[in-house]
Every structure is written in structure tokens, then in C-alpha cells.
Enzyme design. Structure first.
Site, PDB file in Angstrom:
ATOM      1  N   ASP A  76     -27.557  57.580  62.201  1.00  0.00           N
ATOM      2  CA  ASP A  76     -27.572  58.253  60.904  1.00  0.00           C
ATOM      3  C   ASP A  76     -28.951  58.833  60.632  1.00  0.00           C
ATOM      4  O   ASP A  76     -29.814  58.872  61.511  1.00  0.00           O
ATOM      5  CB  ASP A  76     -27.144  57.286  59.798  1.00  0.00           C
ATOM      6  N   HIS A 398     -22.167  57.400  69.089  1.00  0.00           N
ATOM      7  CA  HIS A 398     -22.014  57.679  67.655  1.00  0.00           C
ATOM      8  C   HIS A 398     -23.394  58.013  67.100  1.00  0.00           C
ATOM      9  O   HIS A 398     -24.129  57.140  66.632  1.00  0.00           O
ATOM     10  CB  HIS A 398     -21.418  56.453  66.957  1.00  0.00           C
ATOM     11  N   ASP A 449     -15.590  54.615  74.835  1.00  0.00           N
ATOM     12  CA  ASP A 449     -16.417  55.828  74.847  1.00  0.00           C
ATOM     13  C   ASP A 449     -15.899  56.883  73.875  1.00  0.00           C
ATOM     14  O   ASP A 449     -15.664  58.040  74.233  1.00  0.00           O
ATOM     15  CB  ASP A 449     -16.530  56.410  76.253  1.00  0.00           C
ATOM     16  N   GLU A 458     -22.476  53.082  68.799  1.00  0.00           N
ATOM     17  CA  GLU A 458     -23.694  53.505  68.097  1.00  0.00           C
ATOM     18  C   GLU A 458     -24.938  52.841  68.684  1.00  0.00           C
ATOM     19  O   GLU A 458     -24.993  51.620  68.818  1.00  0.00           O
ATOM     20  CB  GLU A 458     -23.605  53.180  66.608  1.00  0.00           C
TER      21      GLU A 458
END
Length: 478
Positions: A76, A398, A449, A458
């Protein structure tokens, strides 16, 4: 029979050994390179990860403070000071403990730069004696968008702790990070080292004087283990950095805070404290014996075949603590296993007793090695969980910046909702985030995956930071 069982169980973790030797130096290089893809702020001219660009250049402006820089902690675009500080402490620990090995593969300069990118931000976040900014960015709004950091337009909300709204966990970890880093820079930049140490002392005093849990005021990365572990962790690092008896007396006076546990993480530092102080016990500090006992309990909880084993491995051999981001716990566990096996070797101690089972230093080290090797490809899927290492590795981590076209290839803004068309594509990320270690496989050694599977796909800074010391420990024997 007991010894045979231990040998058989440890042998299981080597069963997936590949024919080709793993290149630990390459893994170390890529582990460090990962951090350049996590940078926030004005990127330097020697930036090697070219798909990233400047971002977060007005962070802190709403409070007239400079909070530019630091690291985005995972996939993020939010900056969390508590896990960022833990990341920085682990990086410094690796630089101190394995300096020769890291130098041997020409990575010490890069590692110091990686540490400094973190410490510079922590220094900026410590704006006054009893004030520490702990988060930049609104996690809820950020997580509801899929944007490149260069495009982000979600609120850069600021969170802080102070004497009236304390958070001893965050302040204590920041103190530990700066104290550890002061040792890294002591011989190469004494002025900077002194600045780090002075701020570390101030942050520790703040954390200890105004005791209160970050749990009461945190929006994300909340505390579950309390703040005693961070206070001991900070004091232990300050003792290492200064040699001042006041810090040694602090950990001795509060040794009953230490408890036998089976994980080491951004939230729970007891195993790290125990490992550090067990080393001091073997250096003659007899009052620290409890920490030696507790760290051996940690080791015994992990070792296969131990009569006090608490953490069970997957069928393929990786320790399995939690399903979400399990590799963070594996890499931190190996950090302790390698460090303590080295401590025992220095002390001339050949083994430890785990109930009815005895483990030699070599067995402890070999088990830790099996965990590193699993991550790098010696596992049932024959894939590396580090992006860009080997021939088969995760292609859809991610991670916003990695999964969206770089700003160089697509200068047009990709807004909050526009990014989800890329998020939902079942195709490899356009930008290979070299060195990123993902959350890892499930309890059956399977990995899908898919970037939509954030629990397993992530990457985070603290997974990599812990892995750096572990893989460096193997370079001399590779």
C-alpha cells in the site's frame, strides 16, 4: 531412538534440496534492492529501481512538519512508523552481526543506505522530546484505492503520540532502531551516529516516562503484546550502543517482564530481547540468566523433534505460525536461530537441552538454513518466494506500484478506481519487484500466485529485513 527421530525429522526439511546450490549472495543483493522499490519521497540520483518515481512530497505539510521519505510498509501507500522502525532495527542488526559476510558480496554500502533511508525518516518523525509521528496516510481510504504512490490522492492524514496520548510500543521501537543504527554508523559517520544515539535516548525516556499502550490510539498496526517488550528491546540496544550500566540495570530490574514465547514479530520483541541479552549473559552478566533460559525456550518451541515443540511445520518443512503473511514469522524465527547458534559457538557451548531432547548448535543452524532454503526454492513447488530469484517465483505480488504501469510508461494519472482494472487482470505484474518476499504458502505448501490473495501474496519490509540477516549468515558457508 530419540536422537534418531531428531535426525530423521531434520532430514525431512532437507528432502527438497535442489541439485543446484543456492546463491545466497544474489539473494542478499535482491533482498536489499527490494527496499528501493518501497521508498517514499524524493528519490536519489543513484536509484536502481527505475519503475518508481518521487512520491509523497507534501507529507507532513498539514502540520507544518517534514515527513517526506521513509518506506511504504507493504503493498500500500501508507507509512507506519512502528513497523518501519522494527524493519530498521532488523536491518541494523544484520549489518552489525554479519558485516564481514555482507562486505564479502559488496552489499554493505547498499545496506547502510537502506538503513539511513529509514533512520532519516524516524528522526524527522521525532519532532520534539515527547512527540513522535506514527503514521502518514489514511489506511482505510488508501486500502479502498488501487493507485501508484506517484498518483495517490487519498488523505495523507497524520497520527502521532505524545505525553498526553502515549504509545510506548512505537516510541520504544523507534529508540531501538536509532540505537542499533548508531552502531552501524559509529565508525563511518560519527556525527550522524551521535545524532541517532541522542534521539534514541530521548525516545526511550519518552516511552518509559509516559507509559501507555499504542493500542489505545492506533488506527492500524495495533499492539497486542503490550509495551514491556519494546521497553526492554530499546534498553538492550541502548546498552549495546553505550555500555552504560543504567540500561543494564533497567533490563535486570524488569527481567520478570520477559516471558517464554514462540514468535518474534513487529508486535512482540521478547525473543529478540532474549537473544541479545543471552549474549550478554555469556559475556559475564550473570544477572541476565533468565533471558538465556527464555530464548532457549523459544528455540525449543521451534525445533522439530523437540519435546517442547509448539510450532509445527507444513508437510514440506516450513514453520507455520499463522496463515496470513506466515513468512514474516519464519524469517524472524531464523534471525534468532542463527544469532543464538552463533552466540553459543562463541561461548563454547555445543548444545542446548529441550526437555528430553538435546540439540547441537549444528542442528539448530541447519534447521534455520532449511527455512531459508525453502523460501528460496527448496520446497514442494520448486519455486522461490522471493520475486526475481531463480527461474520460478511469484509474478503477481499484492503491490500497487508493481502491479500498475510505471509512471514512465504511462504518465497519465491512474485514479483510485481506475487501478482496479489492473488489479483484476490475471496477468503478471508489469514491474518486477525484485527481492520482494511475499507472505508465503498455506499450511499445505500451496501458493496460488494471485494478487487478490493479499494474505499470501503481499510483501512487507519486515519480512525482507529479517531475511537479510538470515541469508547473510549463510554466505560464509556457501
Amino acid at each position: 531412538m530419540g536422537k534418531l527421530l531428531v535426525v530423521m525429522l531434520i532430514g525431512m526439511f532437507l528432502a527438497f534440496e535442489s541439485l543446484e546450490a543456492l546463491d545466497y549472495g544474489d539473494a542478499l543483493n535482491k533482498s536489499i534492492l527490494f527496499f528501493e522499490g518501497q521508498r517514499s519521497g524524493k528519490l536519489p540520483t543513484n536509484q536502481r529501481v527505475k519503475w518508481r518515481a518521487d512520491s509523497g512530497l507534501s507529507d507532513g505539510a498539514s502540520a507544518n512538519v517534514n515527513l517526506i521519505g521513509g518506506y511504504y510498509d507493504a503493498g500500500d501507500n501508507v507509512k507506519f512508523v512502528w513497523p518501519m522502525s522494527f524493519t530498521t532495527t532488523l536491518l541494523s542488526w544484520a549489518a552489525l552481526e554479519y558485516q564481514n559476510e555482507i562486505t564479502f558480496v559488496n552489499q554493505l554500502g547498499y545496506l547502510r543506505s537502506t538503513i539511513k533511508w529509514g533512520t532519516n525518516f524516524i528522526l524527522r518523525a521525532h519532532t520534539s522530546t515527547n512527540m513522535l509521528y506514527t503514521q502518514v496516510g489514511d489506511g482505510n481510504s488508501d486500502h479502498s484505492c488501487w493507485e501508484r504512490p506517484e498518483d495517490m490522492d487519498t488523505p495523507r492524514t497524520l497520527y502521532s503520540i505524545s505525553s498526553s496520548s502515549p504509545g510506548s510500543e512505537a516510541a520504544g521501537e523507534a529508540a531501538a532502531a536509532l540505537a542499533a543504527a548508531s552502531l552501524v554508523f559509529k565508525l563511518v559517520d560519527s556525527t550522524y551516529s551521535s545524532k541517532l544515539l541522542n534521539n534514541a535516548k530521548s525516545l526511550f525516556e519518552f516511552a518509559d516516562k509516559y507509559r501507555g499502550s499504542y493500542q489505545a490510539s492506533c488506527p492500524f498496526y495495533c499492539s497486542h503484546s503490550g509495551y514491556q517488550d519494546e521497553l526492554l528491546w530499546a534498553a538492550a540496544w541502548l546498552y549495546k550502543a553505550t555500555g552504560e550500566k543504567s540500561y543494564l540495570n533497567y533490563v535486570i530490574s524488569n527481567k520478570d517482564w520477559s516471558k517464554a514465547i514462540n514468535e518474534f514479530s513487529w508486535d512482540n520483541k521478547f525473543a529478540g530481547v532474549q537473544a541479545l541479552l543471552a549474549s550478554e549473559f555469556y559475556n559475564g552478566a550473570n544477572d541476565l540468566e533468565k533471558f538465556k533460559t527464555d530464548v532457549e525456550s523459544f528455540v525449543c518451541a521451534l525445533m522439530p523433534g523437540s519435546s517442547s515443540q509448539q510450532i509445527k511445520p507444513t508437510p514440506g518443512g516450513i514453520l507455520f505460525i499463522r496463515d496470513s503473511s506466515n513468512l514474516q514469522y519464519v524469517t524472524t524465527a531464523t534471525t534468532i536461530l542463527f544469532y543464538y547458534s552463533k552466540t553459543l559457538t562463541k561461548a563454547g557451548v555445543g548444545s542446548i537441552q529441550c526437555g528430553s531432547t538435546q540439540f547441537t548448535v549444528s542442528q539448530i543452524r541447519n534447521f534455520a538454513k532449511s527455512q531459508v532454503d525453502y523460501i528460496l526454492g527448496n520446497n514442494p513447488l520448486k519455486m522461490s518466494y522471493m520475486v526475481g530469484f531463480g527461474t520460478k517465483y511469484p509474478t503477481q505480488p499484492h503491490h500497487r506500484g508493481s502491479s500498475l504501469p510505471s509512471i514512465q510508461s504511462k504518465p497519465e494519472k491512474i485514479d483510485c478506481n481506475g487501478g482496479f482494472s489492473y488489479y483484476n487482470f490475471d496477468t503478471p505484474n508489469p514491474n518486477v519487484h525484485t527481492g520482494a518476499i511475499v507472505g508465503g504458502p498455506n499450511s499445505s505448501d500451496q501458493y496460488s500466485d494471485k494478487r487478490t490473495d493479499y494474505s499470501h501474496a503481499e510483501p512487507t519490509t519486515y519480512i525482507n529485513a529479517a531475511f537479510i540477516g538470515s541469508v547473510a549468515a549463510l554466505i560464509s558457508s556457501s
